[in-house]
Design a protein around this motif. Structure first.
Motif, short mmCIF file in Angstrom:
data_model
loop_
_atom_site.label_atom_id
_atom_site.label_comp_id
_atom_site.label_asym_id
_atom_site.label_seq_id
_atom_site.Cartn_x
_atom_site.Cartn_y
_atom_site.Cartn_z
N VAL A 178 7.07 30.52 6.11
CA VAL A 178 6.24 30.75 7.29
C VAL A 178 6.76 32.00 7.99
O VAL A 178 7.93 32.11 8.32
N GLU A 179 5.83 32.96 8.20
CA GLU A 179 6.22 34.19 8.87
C GLU A 179 6.35 33.95 10.37
O GLU A 179 5.55 33.21 10.95
N PRO A 180 7.33 34.57 11.01
CA PRO A 180 7.48 34.39 12.46
C PRO A 180 6.30 35.00 13.20
O PRO A 180 5.73 36.00 12.76
N LEU A 181 5.96 34.38 14.32
CA LEU A 181 4.86 34.88 15.14
C LEU A 181 5.36 35.98 16.06
O LEU A 181 6.44 35.88 16.64
N THR A 182 4.57 37.01 16.19
CA THR A 182 4.85 38.02 17.20
C THR A 182 3.92 37.84 18.39
O THR A 182 4.18 38.33 19.47
#
Length: 96
Positions: free
Chosen positions: A49-53
Motif C-alpha cells: 500500500v502506497e502512503p497517502l500524500t
C-alpha cells in the motif's frame, strides 16, 4: 492493553492536568482501548500500500515560490508600530 495508574499519573503531570479519581479511571480505560486499537492496526498487511500524500485524489495547485520583501522600507514597516525606538520595534519584555 492495560494501562497502570502510574502511567495515567505521569501523563496527567506532563499535560499539567489535575484529575479526579473518576477521571483517572476513565482515562485508564480509554487509553487502554486506544492502545488495543493501535495493536489491531499493526496486524494489517500494508506492504503493498502506497502512503497517502493527500486524502483526495485531486492535486492541489501550487503557486510559484517567489521571494519578495513585503515592506519596501524600514519606515513603512514601522509606521503602525505602537512603540518604536529609531529603526526598532519596542515590545514587552518576555524573560525576567
Amino acid at each position: 492493553m492495560s494501562i497502570s495508574k502510574e502511567t495515567v499519573h505521569k501523563l496527567a503531570h506532563l499535560a499539567r492536568l489535575e484529575l479526579t479519581e473518576d477521571q483517572e479511571n476513565r482515562y485508564q480505560k480509554d487509553l487502554g482501548e486506544i492502545l488495543d486499537w493501535v495493536e489491531k492496526l499493526e496486524e494489517v498487511d500494508t506492504e503493498h500500500v502506497e502512503p497517502l500524500t493527500n486524502v483526495n485524489e485531486e492535486q492541489v495547485p501550487l503557486r510559484e515560490d517567489v521571494a519578495d520583501n513585503y515592506f519596501k522600507s524600514t519606515e513603512e514597516a514601522l509606521k503602525n508600530a505602537p512603540e518604536k525606538d529609531g529603526d526598532f520595534f519596542i515590545v514587552p519584555k518576555v524573560l525576567s
